[in-house]
Design a protein around this motif. Structure first.
Motif, PDB file in Angstrom:
ATOM      1  N   GLN A   1      -5.833   3.698 -28.101  1.00  0.00           N
ATOM      2  CA  GLN A   1      -6.554   2.434 -28.270  1.00  0.00           C
ATOM      3  C   GLN A   1      -6.849   1.742 -26.948  1.00  0.00           C
ATOM      4  O   GLN A   1      -6.005   1.726 -26.055  1.00  0.00           O
ATOM      5  CB  GLN A   1      -5.705   1.475 -29.106  1.00  0.00           C
ATOM      6  N   ILE A   2      -8.030   1.107 -26.890  1.00  0.00           N
ATOM      7  CA  ILE A   2      -8.412   0.356 -25.687  1.00  0.00           C
ATOM      8  C   ILE A   2      -7.802  -1.040 -25.751  1.00  0.00           C
ATOM      9  O   ILE A   2      -7.515  -1.647 -24.726  1.00  0.00           O
ATOM     10  CB  ILE A   2      -9.955   0.294 -25.588  1.00  0.00           C
ATOM     11  N   GLY A   3      -7.570  -1.517 -26.972  1.00  0.00           N
ATOM     12  CA  GLY A   3      -7.078  -2.886 -27.132  1.00  0.00           C
ATOM     13  C   GLY A   3      -8.195  -3.870 -26.865  1.00  0.00           C
ATOM     14  O   GLY A   3      -8.057  -4.788 -26.062  1.00  0.00           O
TER      15      GLY A   3
ATOM     16  N   PHE B   1     -10.811   2.532 -20.218  1.00  0.00           N
ATOM     17  CA  PHE B   1     -10.197   1.246 -20.587  1.00  0.00           C
ATOM     18  C   PHE B   1     -10.968   0.111 -19.910  1.00  0.00           C
ATOM     19  O   PHE B   1     -10.465  -0.555 -18.995  1.00  0.00           O
ATOM     20  CB  PHE B   1      -8.712   1.248 -20.211  1.00  0.00           C
ATOM     21  N   VAL B   2     -12.169  -0.075 -20.335  1.00  0.00           N
ATOM     22  CA  VAL B   2     -13.080  -1.039 -19.716  1.00  0.00           C
ATOM     23  C   VAL B   2     -13.841  -1.759 -20.822  1.00  0.00           C
ATOM     24  O   VAL B   2     -13.714  -1.421 -21.995  1.00  0.00           O
ATOM     25  CB  VAL B   2     -14.093  -0.312 -18.797  1.00  0.00           C
ATOM     26  N   THR B   3     -14.653  -2.723 -20.418  1.00  0.00           N
ATOM     27  CA  THR B   3     -15.554  -3.333 -21.383  1.00  0.00           C
ATOM     28  C   THR B   3     -16.888  -2.579 -21.322  1.00  0.00           C
ATOM     29  O   THR B   3     -17.014  -1.592 -20.598  1.00  0.00           O
ATOM     30  CB  THR B   3     -15.695  -4.853 -21.125  1.00  0.00           C
TER      31      THR B   3
ATOM     32  N   GLN C   1     -10.304  -8.353 -10.418  1.00  0.00           N
ATOM     33  CA  GLN C   1      -9.217  -7.614 -11.064  1.00  0.00           C
ATOM     34  C   GLN C   1      -9.625  -7.203 -12.483  1.00  0.00           C
ATOM     35  O   GLN C   1     -10.756  -6.768 -12.680  1.00  0.00           O
ATOM     36  CB  GLN C   1      -7.954  -8.485 -11.018  1.00  0.00           C
ATOM     37  N   TRP C   2      -8.723  -7.378 -13.467  1.00  0.00           N
ATOM     38  CA  TRP C   2      -9.060  -6.988 -14.839  1.00  0.00           C
ATOM     39  C   TRP C   2      -9.432  -8.215 -15.678  1.00  0.00           C
ATOM     40  O   TRP C   2      -9.024  -8.339 -16.837  1.00  0.00           O
ATOM     41  CB  TRP C   2      -7.880  -6.255 -15.482  1.00  0.00           C
ATOM     42  N   GLY C   3     -10.134  -9.148 -15.087  1.00  0.00           N
ATOM     43  CA  GLY C   3     -10.503 -10.366 -15.812  1.00  0.00           C
ATOM     44  C   GLY C   3      -9.397 -11.403 -15.724  1.00  0.00           C
ATOM     45  O   GLY C   3      -8.316 -11.144 -15.155  1.00  0.00           O
ATOM     46  N   ASP C   4      -9.685 -12.607 -16.227  1.00  0.00           N
ATOM     47  CA  ASP C   4      -8.707 -13.701 -16.270  1.00  0.00           C
ATOM     48  C   ASP C   4      -8.234 -14.129 -14.883  1.00  0.00           C
ATOM     49  O   ASP C   4      -7.105 -14.598 -14.719  1.00  0.00           O
ATOM     50  CB  ASP C   4      -7.469 -13.321 -17.116  1.00  0.00           C
TER      51      ASP C   4
ATOM     52  N   ASP D   1     -18.539 -13.070 -26.129  1.00  0.00           N
ATOM     53  CA  ASP D   1     -17.425 -13.983 -26.368  1.00  0.00           C
ATOM     54  C   ASP D   1     -16.068 -13.277 -26.262  1.00  0.00           C
ATOM     55  O   ASP D   1     -15.055 -13.806 -26.710  1.00  0.00           O
ATOM     56  CB  ASP D   1     -17.582 -14.740 -27.689  1.00  0.00           C
ATOM     57  N   ASN D   2     -16.063 -12.089 -25.630  1.00  0.00           N
ATOM     58  CA  ASN D   2     -14.786 -11.490 -25.198  1.00  0.00           C
ATOM     59  C   ASN D   2     -14.237 -12.282 -24.020  1.00  0.00           C
ATOM     60  O   ASN D   2     -13.052 -12.266 -23.737  1.00  0.00           O
ATOM     61  CB  ASN D   2     -14.955 -10.002 -24.821  1.00  0.00           C
ATOM     62  N   ALA D   3     -15.119 -12.972 -23.309  1.00  0.00           N
ATOM     63  CA  ALA D   3     -14.692 -13.761 -22.147  1.00  0.00           C
ATOM     64  C   ALA D   3     -14.063 -15.065 -22.609  1.00  0.00           C
ATOM     65  O   ALA D   3     -14.409 -15.595 -23.658  1.00  0.00           O
ATOM     66  CB  ALA D   3     -15.903 -14.069 -21.275  1.00  0.00           C
TER      67      ALA D   3
ATOM     68  N   ARG E   1      -3.418  -8.025 -16.678  1.00  0.00           N
ATOM     69  CA  ARG E   1      -4.335  -7.211 -17.484  1.00  0.00           C
ATOM     70  C   ARG E   1      -4.026  -7.460 -18.964  1.00  0.00           C
ATOM     71  O   ARG E   1      -2.861  -7.570 -19.340  1.00  0.00           O
ATOM     72  CB  ARG E   1      -4.104  -5.752 -17.097  1.00  0.00           C
ATOM     73  N   VAL E   2      -5.070  -7.558 -19.797  1.00  0.00           N
ATOM     74  CA  VAL E   2      -4.859  -7.582 -21.254  1.00  0.00           C
ATOM     75  C   VAL E   2      -5.407  -6.271 -21.800  1.00  0.00           C
ATOM     76  O   VAL E   2      -6.404  -5.777 -21.302  1.00  0.00           O
ATOM     77  CB  VAL E   2      -5.664  -8.690 -21.995  1.00  0.00           C
ATOM     78  N   GLY E   3      -4.778  -5.766 -22.822  1.00  0.00           N
ATOM     79  CA  GLY E   3      -5.254  -4.512 -23.387  1.00  0.00           C
ATOM     80  C   GLY E   3      -4.646  -3.332 -22.654  1.00  0.00           C
ATOM     81  O   GLY E   3      -3.897  -3.487 -21.679  1.00  0.00           O
ATOM     82  N   ALA E   4      -5.011  -2.128 -23.126  1.00  0.00           N
ATOM     83  CA  ALA E   4      -4.393  -0.911 -22.578  1.00  0.00           C
ATOM     84  C   ALA E   4      -5.090  -0.461 -21.303  1.00  0.00           C
ATOM     85  O   ALA E   4      -6.117  -1.015 -20.932  1.00  0.00           O
ATOM     86  CB  ALA E   4      -4.468   0.187 -23.631  1.00  0.00           C
TER      87      ALA E   4
HETATM   88  P1  IMP Z   1     -13.921  -5.561 -25.151  1.00  0.00           P
HETATM   89  O1  IMP Z   1     -14.674  -6.187 -24.016  1.00  0.00           O
HETATM   90  O2  IMP Z   1     -13.573  -6.533 -26.228  1.00  0.00           O
HETATM   91  O3  IMP Z   1     -14.603  -4.341 -25.670  1.00  0.00           O
HETATM   92  O4  IMP Z   1     -12.502  -5.059 -24.583  1.00  0.00           O
HETATM   93  C1  IMP Z   1     -12.384  -3.984 -23.660  1.00  0.00           C
HETATM   94  C2  IMP Z   1     -11.223  -4.235 -22.695  1.00  0.00           C
HETATM   95  O5  IMP Z   1     -11.579  -5.315 -21.837  1.00  0.00           O
HETATM   96  C3  IMP Z   1      -9.918  -4.632 -23.356  1.00  0.00           C
HETATM   97  O6  IMP Z   1      -8.848  -4.134 -22.588  1.00  0.00           O
HETATM   98  C4  IMP Z   1      -9.918  -6.153 -23.279  1.00  0.00           C
HETATM   99  O7  IMP Z   1      -8.627  -6.684 -23.289  1.00  0.00           O
HETATM  100  C5  IMP Z   1     -10.594  -6.347 -21.926  1.00  0.00           C
HETATM  101  N1  IMP Z   1     -11.301  -7.632 -21.819  1.00  0.00           N
HETATM  102  C6  IMP Z   1     -12.502  -7.946 -22.346  1.00  0.00           C
HETATM  103  N2  IMP Z   1     -12.860  -9.190 -22.003  1.00  0.00           N
HETATM  104  C7  IMP Z   1     -11.883  -9.662 -21.224  1.00  0.00           C
HETATM  105  C8  IMP Z   1     -11.706 -10.897 -20.519  1.00  0.00           C
HETATM  106  O8  IMP Z   1     -12.548 -11.797 -20.528  1.00  0.00           O
HETATM  107  N3  IMP Z   1     -10.553 -11.010 -19.817  1.00  0.00           N
HETATM  108  C9  IMP Z   1      -9.635 -10.005 -19.739  1.00  0.00           C
HETATM  109  N4  IMP Z   1      -9.772  -8.838 -20.365  1.00  0.00           N
HETATM  110  C10 IMP Z   1     -10.888  -8.663 -21.108  1.00  0.00           C
END
Ligand code: IMP
Length: 432
Positions: free
Chosen positions: A126-128, A238-240, A10-13, A37-39, A273-276
């Motif tokens: 914004q991507i958030g 809206f991705v990483t 899905q969108w992570g988490d 460390d976004n994870a 989902r977190v972020g936009a």
């Molecule tokens: P970034 O990876 O910090 O550039 O964020 C890009 C997008 O991916 C944003 O919508 C974040 O909320 C989402 N995102 C990044 N890492 C995670 C994660 O580990 N879990 C859920 N969403 C993430």
């Protein structure tokens, strides 16, 4: 087959941390191959909760070796802090069992500043991002000016490279974002203090992983984020900035193509989902609170890295089928099944509608432009009132809960092997 891959569908988490923790019992190497460390991977062992951002979740098992792959972007300050946290909790952290690729990219405080400034400048678009500097570090990698972990091994040249990096970044921050920039010498001193501590852990990791595979030892590779955040196949833009799918394991660990034993797709029993970005089955009413929780429990739907409340919605099987296809998923691990208890009916998205047309498979890549046109078509499944938290046998599940699982299997053509019913390590039900 010794190479196993765990991916989020899905969108992570999705709860990959706990899945990896469980599967890594049989593994020799636990590896991360993308992201930084976004994870935020949460592993709960008895009453201890470990929140890991960089170190693979399987590393908590004393017999596992941890590998941070070349596909990653690493912030030394976060990594050192995480190593200290694990040591304090009694986990052995040493260069004999933790290896950092010499070809991973480094994240600096300037990347983090730029991440925040760039995203803020996008205004309504914004991507958030998580603000961890992920995007800017991968941009530097692609532009061939990024700093790599291997450079830490030659401190004189590294210092010089840091000077160049911070000077250029300060210029960008000042000219484009009206930001005063960083104190170059102070930042370098602080940065090097942490980076030096990583020196003994840095090496080429491909041969280490390959030799384990050759000996028949299991290598468990853990993708960070989720399929729908993949740079190419996710809900772009809206991705990483990394490859979050199973295919990234080879380049991200410096491996040649080799057979894969299984690809485990981790799927929450609903969608978050977190972020936009687009989210066809998103909920805003009372059901949203039921799925998200209020934040009073550590497992409620609030970001591990940022603490932001997560957006929630019903399970989307169109996107799950897409994730199964592009990852080559061989089995599913459904998490958070206990959260659905108490709902009278559970809608599940089985197709999309656009104008007069209904379709069950995506006709285009799941980017934002395509996903935004769709309205979900739901099938309502019967809910159940029983609390699943203490159940450990699949036969003990109420019939509607088993029907929910069977419905996912029938719709996706992939078996569900395990189901988690609570955050604790043992709160898992095996479905044979
Ligand atoms: P970034 O990876 O910090 O550039 O964020 C890009 C997008 O991916 C944003 O919508 C974040 O909320 C989402 N995102 C990044 N890492 C995670 C994660 O580990 N879990 C859920 N969403 C993430």
């Amino acid at each position: 087959m010794p190479l196993e891959i765990v991916v989020g569908t899905q969108w992570g988490d999705e709860g990959k941390g706990r899945v990896v923790d469980l599967l890594s019992e049989q593994a020799y190497i636990s590896a991360r191959y993308n992201g930084g460390d976004n994870a935020g991977h949460t592993v709960t062992i008895v009453e201890k909760i470990f929140k890991l951002h960089l170190i693979p979740s399987g590393f908590i098992h004393p017999k596992n070796i941890g590998v941070l792959g070349n596909g990653m972007v690493i912030n030394p300050a976060t990594l050192v802090e995480e190593m200290e946290m694990l040591k304090a909790a009694g986990v052995a952290v040493s260069p004999e069992r933790l290896f950092i690729s010499d070809a991973a990219q480094l994240i600096t405080p300037a990347h983090r500043l730029l991440d925040g400034a760039q995203d803020a400048a996008l205004g309504k678009s914004q991507i958030g991002t998580t603000g961890r500097g992920i995007g800017p570090a991968y941009v530097d990698k692609a532009a061939r000016r990024g700093l790599r972990t291997g450079e830490i091994l030659d401190l004189d040249s590294f210092k010089h490279r840091l000077e160049e990096h911070f000077t250029v970044m300060n210029h960008t921050l000042r000219v484009l974002y009206d930001h005063p920039g960083l104190d170059v010498q102070k930042t370098i001193t602080e940065y090097m203090e942490k980076a030096i501590l990583l020196q003994p852990y840095i090496r080429r990791i491909g041969p280490l992983v390959k030799s384990a595979l050759d000996k028949g030892q299991t290598v468990l590779s853990e993708a960070a984020q989720g399929t729908l955040l993949d740079l190419e196949q996710g809900s772009y833009p809206f991705v990483t900035s990394s490859c979050t799918t199973a295919a990234g394991v080879f380049s991200g660990l410096g491996l040649g193509i080799c057979p894969v034993g299984r690809v485990v797709g981790v799927t929450k029993s609903f969608q978050t989902r977190v972020g936009a970005g687009p989210f066809p089955t998103e909920l805003f009413d009372g059901d949203a609170i039921a799925l998200r929780g209020t934040g009073s429990n550590p497992w409620d739907e609030f970001g591990t890295t940022t603490g932001r409340p997560r957006r929630v919605g019903w399970l989307d099987l169109v996107l799950l089928r897409y994730a199964i296809e592009i990852n080559g998923i061989t089995e599913l691990f459904i998490t958070k099944m206990d959260i659905l208890s108490g709902l009278k009916e559970i809608p599940v998205c089985v197709a999309y509608r656009s104008g007069a047309k209904t379709f069950a498979e995506l006709e285009r890549t799941a980017d934002a432009a395509s996903l935004e046109q769709y309205t979900p078509v739901y099938q309502n499944l019967t809910g159940w009132s029983e609390n699943l938290r203490e159940m450990r046998m699949y036969q003990d599940f109420p019939v509607p809960a088993r029907d929910y699982i069977r419905f996912i299997e029938d719709q996706c053509g992939v078996p569900v092997r395990m189901i988690s019913v609570g955050p604790e390590r043992m709160a898992v039900v095996e479905k044979r």
